[in-house]
Design a protein around this motif. Structure first.
Motif, PDB file in Angstrom:
ATOM      1  N   UNK A  46      40.282  29.868  44.532  1.00 15.05           N
ATOM      2  CA  UNK A  46      39.842  31.052  43.789  1.00 15.05           C
ATOM      3  C   UNK A  46      40.929  32.095  43.982  1.00 15.05           C
ATOM      4  N   UNK A  47      41.365  32.686  42.874  1.00 17.96           N
ATOM      5  CA  UNK A  47      42.377  33.730  42.940  1.00 17.96           C
ATOM      6  C   UNK A  47      41.730  35.085  43.226  1.00 17.96           C
ATOM      7  N   UNK A  48      42.544  36.072  43.558  1.00 17.88           N
ATOM      8  CA  UNK A  48      42.027  37.418  43.821  1.00 17.88           C
ATOM      9  C   UNK A  48      41.387  38.013  42.581  1.00 17.88           C
ATOM     10  N   UNK A  49      41.710  37.491  41.404  1.00 14.34           N
ATOM     11  CA  UNK A  49      41.121  37.964  40.148  1.00 14.34           C
ATOM     12  C   UNK A  49      39.779  37.300  39.862  1.00 14.34           C
ATOM     13  N   UNK A  50      39.391  36.306  40.694  1.00 17.58           N
ATOM     14  CA  UNK A  50      38.139  35.596  40.496  1.00 17.58           C
ATOM     15  C   UNK A  50      38.290  34.302  39.727  1.00 17.58           C
TER      16      UNK A  50
END
Length: 69
Positions: A48-52
């Motif tokens: 999961x990226x920091x952007x969701x």
């Protein structure tokens, strides 16, 4: 594709999201969380990226040089 041991939260990566698997379109981002528990996966480690956004890591993003060489 890099193994799980090479992927850490905060690392820059290129992922392929599920809806882009056919086209192979990559999304660049920063890892927030590793979602795959095994050490390797044939389609890439899921993160999961920091952007969701969620996807499978295809490559580690290489940082641009900060100063001319």
């Amino acid at each position: 594709m890099p193994p799980r041991s090479a992927i850490r939260p905060g690392a820059g990566v290129d992922i392929v999201q599920k809806h882009h698997q056919r086209s192979g379109q990559l999304t660049r981002g920063v890892v927030a969380q590793l979602l795959t528990s095994s050490s390797a996966h044939p389609h890439g480690i899921k993160v999961r990226l920091t952007t969701g956004e969620v996807g499978r890591v295809q490559a580690l993003a290489t940082p641009a040089p900060s100063a001319p060489i």
